[in-house]
Design an enzyme around this catalytic site. Structure first.
Site, short mmCIF file in Angstrom:
data_model
loop_
_atom_site.label_atom_id
_atom_site.label_comp_id
_atom_site.label_asym_id
_atom_site.label_seq_id
_atom_site.Cartn_x
_atom_site.Cartn_y
_atom_site.Cartn_z
N GLU A 1 2.55 -1.11 7.98
CA GLU A 1 2.47 -2.13 6.92
C GLU A 1 3.72 -3.00 6.95
O GLU A 1 3.65 -4.22 6.78
CB GLU A 1 2.29 -1.50 5.54
N HIS B 1 -1.05 8.57 -4.93
CA HIS B 1 -2.06 7.71 -4.33
C HIS B 1 -3.39 7.94 -5.04
O HIS B 1 -3.99 9.01 -4.92
CB HIS B 1 -2.17 8.04 -2.84
N HIS C 1 0.86 -1.19 0.00
CA HIS C 1 0.00 0.00 0.00
C HIS C 1 0.89 1.24 0.00
O HIS C 1 0.65 2.18 -0.73
CB HIS C 1 -0.93 -0.01 1.21
#
Length: 413
Positions: free
Chosen positions: A315, A341, A304
Protein backbone atom coordinates in the site's frame (compact mmCIF):
# COMPACT_ATOMS: atom_id res chain seq x y z
CA UNK A 1 -28.95 14.57 -17.08
CA UNK A 2 -26.34 16.39 -15.04
CA UNK A 3 -24.73 14.37 -12.23
CA UNK A 4 -26.00 15.23 -8.78
CA UNK A 5 -23.53 16.38 -6.14
CA UNK A 6 -23.56 14.01 -3.16
CA UNK A 7 -23.07 14.99 0.47
CA UNK A 8 -22.76 13.29 3.86
CA UNK A 9 -25.41 14.38 6.35
CA UNK A 10 -25.40 11.71 9.06
CA UNK A 11 -23.10 9.13 10.65
CA UNK A 12 -23.43 6.25 13.10
CA UNK A 13 -21.07 3.58 14.34
CA UNK A 14 -20.52 0.63 16.64
CA UNK A 15 -16.81 -0.05 17.21
CA UNK A 16 -14.37 -1.69 19.62
CA UNK A 17 -13.32 1.75 20.88
CA UNK A 18 -16.79 3.19 21.33
CA UNK A 19 -20.40 2.87 20.28
CA UNK A 20 -21.78 6.08 18.85
CA UNK A 21 -20.06 8.77 16.83
CA UNK A 22 -18.85 10.87 19.78
CA UNK A 23 -17.25 7.98 21.69
CA UNK A 24 -15.65 6.56 18.53
CA UNK A 25 -14.08 9.87 17.55
CA UNK A 26 -12.88 10.51 21.10
CA UNK A 27 -11.27 7.06 21.16
CA UNK A 28 -9.45 7.73 17.90
CA UNK A 29 -8.16 11.09 19.08
CA UNK A 30 -6.86 9.56 22.32
CA UNK A 31 -5.21 6.64 20.55
CA UNK A 32 -7.20 4.02 22.45
CA UNK A 33 -6.70 0.35 21.55
CA UNK A 34 -9.81 -1.80 21.43
CA UNK A 35 -7.86 -5.08 21.58
CA UNK A 36 -8.09 -7.47 24.52
CA UNK A 37 -8.70 -11.11 25.46
CA UNK A 38 -11.55 -12.78 23.58
CA UNK A 39 -14.70 -13.04 25.72
CA UNK A 40 -17.24 -14.09 23.07
CA UNK A 41 -16.06 -17.72 23.31
CA UNK A 42 -13.42 -19.76 25.13
CA UNK A 43 -10.24 -19.13 23.12
CA UNK A 44 -7.81 -20.65 25.62
CA UNK A 45 -6.79 -23.44 23.22
CA UNK A 46 -6.43 -21.19 20.18
CA UNK A 47 -3.13 -19.87 18.80
CA UNK A 48 -4.63 -16.36 18.95
CA UNK A 49 -6.59 -15.53 22.10
CA UNK A 50 -7.39 -11.86 21.63
CA UNK A 51 -9.37 -9.58 19.34
CA UNK A 52 -10.95 -6.13 19.25
CA UNK A 53 -14.48 -6.81 20.51
CA UNK A 54 -17.34 -4.34 20.81
CA UNK A 55 -17.79 -3.87 24.55
CA UNK A 56 -21.02 -3.59 26.54
CA UNK A 57 -23.19 -3.75 23.44
CA UNK A 58 -26.88 -3.58 24.37
CA UNK A 59 -28.98 -3.64 21.19
CA UNK A 60 -32.20 -3.72 23.20
CA UNK A 61 -31.52 -0.10 24.22
CA UNK A 62 -32.15 0.86 20.58
CA UNK A 63 -34.02 -2.06 19.03
CA UNK A 64 -37.13 -3.95 20.05
CA UNK A 65 -35.88 -6.78 22.26
CA UNK A 66 -37.88 -9.49 20.50
CA UNK A 67 -36.82 -8.32 17.06
CA UNK A 68 -33.16 -8.04 18.11
CA UNK A 69 -33.20 -11.72 19.08
CA UNK A 70 -34.01 -12.56 15.46
CA UNK A 71 -30.86 -10.79 14.28
CA UNK A 72 -27.30 -12.03 14.19
CA UNK A 73 -24.78 -9.77 15.90
CA UNK A 74 -23.63 -8.29 12.58
CA UNK A 75 -27.19 -7.21 11.81
CA UNK A 76 -27.66 -5.74 15.29
CA UNK A 77 -24.49 -3.67 14.78
CA UNK A 78 -25.72 -2.43 11.41
CA UNK A 79 -29.19 -1.56 12.65
CA UNK A 80 -27.91 0.42 15.64
CA UNK A 81 -25.39 2.31 13.47
CA UNK A 82 -27.97 3.04 10.76
CA UNK A 83 -30.54 4.38 13.19
CA UNK A 84 -27.88 6.66 14.69
CA UNK A 85 -26.94 7.90 11.21
CA UNK A 86 -30.60 8.56 10.38
CA UNK A 87 -31.08 10.48 13.62
CA UNK A 88 -27.80 12.34 13.16
CA UNK A 89 -28.96 13.38 9.69
CA UNK A 90 -31.98 15.02 11.29
CA UNK A 91 -34.65 13.10 9.43
CA UNK A 92 -38.12 13.49 10.88
CA UNK A 93 -40.70 10.73 10.73
CA UNK A 94 -42.47 10.60 7.34
CA UNK A 95 -40.26 13.42 6.00
CA UNK A 96 -38.68 11.19 3.35
CA UNK A 97 -40.41 9.56 0.41
CA UNK A 98 -39.77 5.86 1.17
CA UNK A 99 -39.21 5.12 -2.52
CA UNK A 100 -36.30 7.58 -2.58
CA UNK A 101 -34.43 6.17 0.45
CA UNK A 102 -32.11 3.22 -0.10
CA UNK A 103 -29.78 0.98 1.91
CA UNK A 104 -26.52 -0.32 0.46
CA UNK A 105 -24.23 -2.13 2.88
CA UNK A 106 -20.97 -4.03 2.68
CA UNK A 107 -20.43 -7.26 4.61
CA UNK A 108 -17.65 -9.73 3.99
CA UNK A 109 -18.80 -12.79 5.94
CA UNK A 110 -22.30 -12.35 7.42
CA UNK A 111 -23.86 -14.33 10.27
CA UNK A 112 -21.03 -16.73 11.01
CA UNK A 113 -21.88 -16.93 14.72
CA UNK A 114 -25.44 -18.04 13.91
CA UNK A 115 -24.17 -20.65 11.45
CA UNK A 116 -21.73 -22.08 13.99
CA UNK A 117 -24.28 -22.13 16.81
CA UNK A 118 -27.00 -23.76 14.74
CA UNK A 119 -24.59 -26.27 13.25
CA UNK A 120 -23.82 -27.38 16.79
CA UNK A 121 -27.57 -27.70 17.41
CA UNK A 122 -27.82 -29.87 14.31
CA UNK A 123 -24.97 -32.14 15.38
CA UNK A 124 -25.89 -32.39 19.08
CA UNK A 125 -29.69 -32.19 19.08
CA UNK A 126 -30.81 -33.09 15.57
CA UNK A 127 -32.31 -31.24 12.60
CA UNK A 128 -35.61 -30.43 14.31
CA UNK A 129 -33.79 -28.29 16.88
CA UNK A 130 -32.27 -25.95 14.30
CA UNK A 131 -33.84 -22.50 14.63
CA UNK A 132 -36.28 -21.41 11.91
CA UNK A 133 -34.47 -18.07 11.98
CA UNK A 134 -31.12 -19.66 11.03
CA UNK A 135 -31.13 -18.66 7.36
CA UNK A 136 -32.52 -15.10 7.69
CA UNK A 137 -30.12 -14.45 10.59
CA UNK A 138 -27.14 -15.85 8.71
CA UNK A 139 -27.33 -14.44 5.19
CA UNK A 140 -25.35 -11.26 4.58
CA UNK A 141 -28.12 -9.26 2.88
CA UNK A 142 -30.39 -9.30 5.94
CA UNK A 143 -28.57 -6.42 7.62
CA UNK A 144 -29.62 -4.16 4.75
CA UNK A 145 -33.03 -5.83 4.71
CA UNK A 146 -33.62 -5.27 8.43
CA UNK A 147 -32.55 -1.62 8.17
CA UNK A 148 -35.06 -1.15 5.36
CA UNK A 149 -37.80 -2.62 7.56
CA UNK A 150 -36.82 -0.41 10.50
CA UNK A 151 -36.63 2.79 8.43
CA UNK A 152 -39.29 2.07 5.77
CA UNK A 153 -36.62 2.50 3.10
CA UNK A 154 -38.14 1.19 -0.14
CA UNK A 155 -35.49 2.43 -2.55
CA UNK A 156 -32.44 0.50 -3.80
CA UNK A 157 -31.36 -2.18 -1.33
CA UNK A 158 -28.35 -4.43 -1.75
CA UNK A 159 -25.30 -5.90 -0.09
CA UNK A 160 -21.80 -5.74 -1.54
CA UNK A 161 -19.44 -8.63 -0.73
CA UNK A 162 -15.83 -7.85 -1.67
CA UNK A 163 -14.09 -9.09 1.48
CA UNK A 164 -12.32 -6.24 3.30
CA UNK A 165 -13.23 -3.75 0.55
CA UNK A 166 -16.97 -4.38 1.00
CA UNK A 167 -17.97 -1.22 2.87
CA UNK A 168 -15.90 1.10 0.67
CA UNK A 169 -17.36 -0.48 -2.45
CA UNK A 170 -20.83 -0.11 -0.93
CA UNK A 171 -20.28 3.58 -0.22
CA UNK A 172 -18.88 4.10 -3.70
CA UNK A 173 -21.80 2.35 -5.39
CA UNK A 174 -24.31 4.29 -3.27
CA UNK A 175 -22.54 7.52 -4.23
CA UNK A 176 -22.83 6.66 -7.93
CA UNK A 177 -26.49 5.70 -7.55
CA UNK A 178 -27.40 9.07 -6.03
CA UNK A 179 -25.16 10.89 -8.48
CA UNK A 180 -27.11 9.52 -11.45
CA UNK A 181 -30.50 10.15 -9.81
CA UNK A 182 -31.51 6.58 -8.90
CA UNK A 183 -32.14 7.61 -5.27
CA UNK A 184 -32.11 10.80 -3.24
CA UNK A 185 -30.69 9.38 -0.01
CA UNK A 186 -28.94 6.11 0.89
CA UNK A 187 -27.80 4.68 4.21
CA UNK A 188 -24.50 3.03 3.38
CA UNK A 189 -21.38 1.59 4.97
CA UNK A 190 -20.55 -1.83 6.36
CA UNK A 191 -20.98 -4.30 9.18
CA UNK A 192 -19.22 -7.42 10.45
CA UNK A 193 -19.20 -9.71 13.49
CA UNK A 194 -16.68 -12.46 12.83
CA UNK A 195 -14.98 -12.98 16.17
CA UNK A 196 -16.07 -16.62 16.23
CA UNK A 197 -14.27 -19.94 16.72
CA UNK A 198 -14.07 -20.92 13.04
CA UNK A 199 -13.04 -17.42 11.96
CA UNK A 200 -10.24 -17.06 14.49
CA UNK A 201 -9.08 -20.62 13.79
CA UNK A 202 -9.17 -20.08 10.03
CA UNK A 203 -7.34 -16.77 10.01
CA UNK A 204 -4.82 -18.20 12.50
CA UNK A 205 -4.13 -21.14 10.19
CA UNK A 206 -3.43 -18.64 7.40
CA UNK A 207 -0.87 -16.92 9.66
CA UNK A 208 -2.75 -13.67 9.04
CA UNK A 209 -3.33 -12.71 12.69
CA UNK A 210 -0.93 -11.23 15.19
CA UNK A 211 0.04 -13.71 17.89
CA UNK A 212 0.93 -11.19 20.63
CA UNK A 213 -1.26 -12.90 23.22
CA UNK A 214 0.86 -11.39 25.98
CA UNK A 215 0.29 -7.80 24.81
CA UNK A 216 -2.94 -7.43 22.78
CA UNK A 217 -3.12 -3.64 22.89
CA UNK A 218 0.26 -3.41 21.15
CA UNK A 219 -0.52 -6.10 18.56
CA UNK A 220 -1.99 -3.96 15.79
CA UNK A 221 0.99 -1.91 14.57
CA UNK A 222 0.53 -0.95 10.92
CA UNK A 223 3.67 0.07 8.99
CA UNK A 224 5.87 -0.76 11.98
CA UNK A 225 8.86 -3.01 11.25
CA UNK A 226 7.79 -5.42 14.01
CA UNK A 227 4.23 -6.00 12.77
CA UNK A 228 3.22 -9.65 12.73
CA UNK A 229 -0.39 -9.71 11.51
CA UNK A 230 -3.75 -8.05 11.95
CA UNK A 231 -6.07 -8.01 14.96
CA UNK A 232 -9.62 -9.19 14.30
CA UNK A 233 -12.21 -6.52 15.00
CA UNK A 234 -15.98 -6.19 14.70
CA UNK A 235 -18.60 -3.47 14.40
CA UNK A 236 -20.39 -1.27 11.91
CA UNK A 237 -20.07 2.16 10.34
CA UNK A 238 -22.99 3.73 8.44
CA UNK A 239 -23.25 7.13 6.78
CA UNK A 240 -26.18 8.94 5.21
CA UNK A 241 -25.51 10.05 1.66
CA UNK A 242 -27.89 12.52 0.04
CA UNK A 243 -28.05 14.50 -3.15
CA UNK A 244 -27.04 18.07 -2.40
CA UNK A 245 -30.36 19.30 -3.73
CA UNK A 246 -32.32 17.04 -1.37
CA UNK A 247 -30.18 17.89 1.65
CA UNK A 248 -30.47 21.63 1.07
CA UNK A 249 -34.21 21.44 0.47
CA UNK A 250 -34.74 20.00 3.94
CA UNK A 251 -32.18 22.29 5.60
CA UNK A 252 -29.81 19.48 6.55
CA UNK A 253 -26.43 19.97 8.18
CA UNK A 254 -23.77 18.90 5.71
CA UNK A 255 -20.60 17.28 7.07
CA UNK A 256 -18.68 16.83 3.83
CA UNK A 257 -18.97 16.03 0.13
CA UNK A 258 -18.49 12.60 -1.42
CA UNK A 259 -16.49 13.48 -4.50
CA UNK A 260 -14.79 10.43 -6.02
CA UNK A 261 -14.77 6.65 -6.20
CA UNK A 262 -12.35 4.20 -7.76
CA UNK A 263 -12.27 0.43 -7.79
CA UNK A 264 -9.89 -2.00 -9.47
CA UNK A 265 -8.97 -5.66 -9.23
CA UNK A 266 -5.52 -7.23 -8.95
CA UNK A 267 -6.45 -10.51 -10.70
CA UNK A 268 -3.30 -11.88 -9.05
CA UNK A 269 -3.89 -14.15 -6.02
CA UNK A 270 -6.68 -15.25 -3.66
CA UNK A 271 -5.13 -13.50 -0.64
CA UNK A 272 -1.86 -11.75 -1.56
CA UNK A 273 -1.91 -8.24 -3.05
CA UNK A 274 -0.38 -7.43 -6.40
CA UNK A 275 3.42 -7.35 -5.83
CA UNK A 276 3.68 -3.91 -7.43
CA UNK A 277 0.64 -2.43 -5.69
CA UNK A 278 -0.87 -1.81 -9.12
CA UNK A 279 -4.51 -2.45 -8.23
CA UNK A 280 -4.48 -0.21 -5.17
CA UNK A 281 -2.72 2.52 -7.15
CA UNK A 282 -5.29 2.30 -9.92
CA UNK A 283 -8.20 2.55 -7.44
CA UNK A 284 -6.73 5.74 -5.94
CA UNK A 285 -6.06 7.19 -9.38
CA UNK A 286 -9.62 6.47 -10.48
CA UNK A 287 -11.02 8.14 -7.35
CA UNK A 288 -8.95 11.26 -8.03
CA UNK A 289 -10.00 11.34 -11.68
CA UNK A 290 -13.65 10.80 -10.75
CA UNK A 291 -13.47 13.80 -8.43
CA UNK A 292 -11.62 15.92 -11.00
CA UNK A 293 -8.79 16.43 -8.52
CA UNK A 294 -5.04 16.04 -8.60
CA UNK A 295 -2.80 14.19 -6.13
CA UNK A 296 -1.61 17.47 -4.60
CA UNK A 297 -5.20 18.26 -3.57
CA UNK A 298 -5.15 15.48 -0.96
CA UNK A 299 -3.83 16.05 2.57
CA UNK A 300 -4.84 12.85 4.39
CA UNK A 301 -5.18 9.17 3.52
CA UNK A 302 -6.88 6.74 5.86
CA UNK A 303 -4.88 3.72 4.80
CA UNK A 304 -6.08 0.14 4.65
CA UNK A 305 -3.03 -0.47 6.87
CA UNK A 306 -3.81 -3.89 8.31
CA UNK A 307 -0.52 -4.53 10.16
CA UNK A 308 0.38 -7.41 7.85
CA UNK A 309 3.77 -7.44 6.18
CA UNK A 310 2.83 -7.33 2.50
CA UNK A 311 -0.28 -5.17 2.77
CA UNK A 312 1.48 -2.28 4.48
CA UNK A 313 4.55 -2.49 2.25
CA UNK A 314 2.57 -2.62 -0.99
CA UNK A 315 0.00 0.00 0.00
CA UNK A 316 2.92 2.33 0.73
CA UNK A 317 4.35 1.53 -2.70
CA UNK A 318 0.96 2.22 -4.32
CA UNK A 319 0.67 5.60 -2.58
CA UNK A 320 4.17 6.52 -3.72
CA UNK A 321 3.29 5.59 -7.32
CA UNK A 322 0.16 7.73 -7.35
CA UNK A 323 1.39 10.73 -5.39
CA UNK A 324 5.05 10.92 -6.40
CA UNK A 325 6.91 13.67 -4.56
CA UNK A 326 3.69 14.71 -2.80
CA UNK A 327 3.53 11.33 -1.03
CA UNK A 328 5.91 12.56 1.66
CA UNK A 329 3.76 15.63 2.32
CA UNK A 330 0.74 13.43 3.01
CA UNK A 331 -0.50 12.36 6.40
CA UNK A 332 -1.20 8.61 6.18
CA UNK A 333 -2.65 6.82 9.20
CA UNK A 334 -4.24 3.47 9.93
CA UNK A 335 -7.09 3.61 12.43
CA UNK A 336 -6.97 -0.21 12.42
CA UNK A 337 -4.14 0.23 14.90
CA UNK A 338 -6.93 1.12 17.35
CA UNK A 339 -10.09 -0.62 16.10
CA UNK A 340 -8.49 -3.77 14.76
CA UNK A 341 -9.56 -4.94 11.32
CA UNK A 342 -13.33 -4.89 10.93
CA UNK A 343 -13.15 -6.84 7.65
CA UNK A 344 -16.22 -5.93 5.57
CA UNK A 345 -17.13 -3.10 7.96
CA UNK A 346 -13.70 -1.44 7.92
CA UNK A 347 -14.42 1.06 5.16
CA UNK A 348 -17.55 2.29 6.91
CA UNK A 349 -15.89 3.32 10.15
CA UNK A 350 -12.84 4.61 8.27
CA UNK A 351 -14.99 6.85 6.07
CA UNK A 352 -16.38 8.33 9.29
CA UNK A 353 -12.83 8.93 10.53
CA UNK A 354 -12.11 10.84 7.31
CA UNK A 355 -15.21 13.00 7.71
CA UNK A 356 -14.30 13.83 11.31
CA UNK A 357 -10.74 14.70 10.26
CA UNK A 358 -12.26 17.24 7.85
CA UNK A 359 -14.66 18.52 10.50
CA UNK A 360 -12.16 19.02 13.31
CA UNK A 361 -8.93 19.43 11.31
CA UNK A 362 -7.44 16.59 13.33
CA UNK A 363 -5.79 13.49 11.87
CA UNK A 364 -6.06 10.34 14.02
CA UNK A 365 -2.79 8.51 14.68
CA UNK A 366 -1.29 5.16 13.88
CA UNK A 367 -0.62 3.84 17.39
CA UNK A 368 2.03 1.28 18.36
CA UNK A 369 4.41 2.74 15.79
CA UNK A 370 7.88 2.41 17.32
CA UNK A 371 10.28 0.93 14.75
CA UNK A 372 10.40 2.36 11.20
CA UNK A 373 10.41 -0.10 8.32
CA UNK A 374 12.72 0.64 5.39
CA UNK A 375 9.87 -0.31 3.01
CA UNK A 376 7.37 2.03 4.71
CA UNK A 377 8.74 5.56 4.54
CA UNK A 378 5.70 7.87 4.69
CA UNK A 379 4.39 10.03 7.53
CA UNK A 380 2.12 7.58 9.36
CA UNK A 381 1.09 10.08 12.09
CA UNK A 382 2.84 8.03 14.76
CA UNK A 383 1.11 7.62 18.13
CA UNK A 384 -0.35 11.13 18.50
CA UNK A 385 -3.31 12.86 16.86
CA UNK A 386 -2.04 15.68 14.67
CA UNK A 387 -3.63 19.04 13.90
CA UNK A 388 -3.55 19.76 10.18
CA UNK A 389 -5.32 21.69 7.45
CA UNK A 390 -7.37 18.93 5.83
CA UNK A 391 -9.49 19.77 2.80
CA UNK A 392 -9.62 16.42 1.01
CA UNK A 393 -9.10 12.82 2.06
CA UNK A 394 -8.88 9.36 0.57
CA UNK A 395 -9.97 6.16 2.31
CA UNK A 396 -8.48 2.91 0.98
CA UNK A 397 -9.78 -0.64 1.36
CA UNK A 398 -8.07 -3.71 -0.09
CA UNK A 399 -9.65 -7.16 0.10
CA UNK A 400 -8.84 -10.83 -0.34
CA UNK A 401 -9.44 -11.80 -3.95
CA UNK A 402 -7.64 -8.69 -5.16
CA UNK A 403 -10.46 -6.20 -4.55
CA UNK A 404 -9.29 -2.58 -4.24
CA UNK A 405 -11.52 0.41 -3.52
CA UNK A 406 -10.88 4.04 -2.73
CA UNK A 407 -13.27 6.90 -1.96
CA UNK A 408 -12.49 10.61 -1.97
CA UNK A 409 -14.22 12.78 0.63
CA UNK A 410 -13.67 16.54 0.67
CA UNK A 411 -14.82 19.62 2.53
CA UNK A 412 -18.19 20.91 1.40
CA UNK A 413 -18.30 24.30 -0.26
Amino acid sequence: MKNQRVVITGMGCVTPIGTGLADFWEGLQKGVSGAGPITLFDASEYPVQFAAEVKDFKPEEVLDKREAKKMDRFTQFAAVAALEALKDAGFKENEMDPDELGVILGCGIGGLATLEEQHQNLLNRGPRRVSPFTIPMMISNLAAGQIAILTNAKGPNMTIVTACASATNAIGEAFKMIQRGAAKAILTGGTEASITPISIAGFSSMKALSTRNDDPTAASRPFDADRDGFVMGEGAGVIMLESLEHAQARGARIYAEMAGYGTHTDAHHITAPDPEGAGAAKAMTKALEDAGMSPTDIQYINAHGTSTHYNDKLETLAIQKVFGDHAHALLVSSTKSMTGHLLGAAGGVEAIACVMALQDQLVPPTINYTTPDEDCTLNYVPNQTQSAEVKATLSNSLGFGGHNASILIKEFK
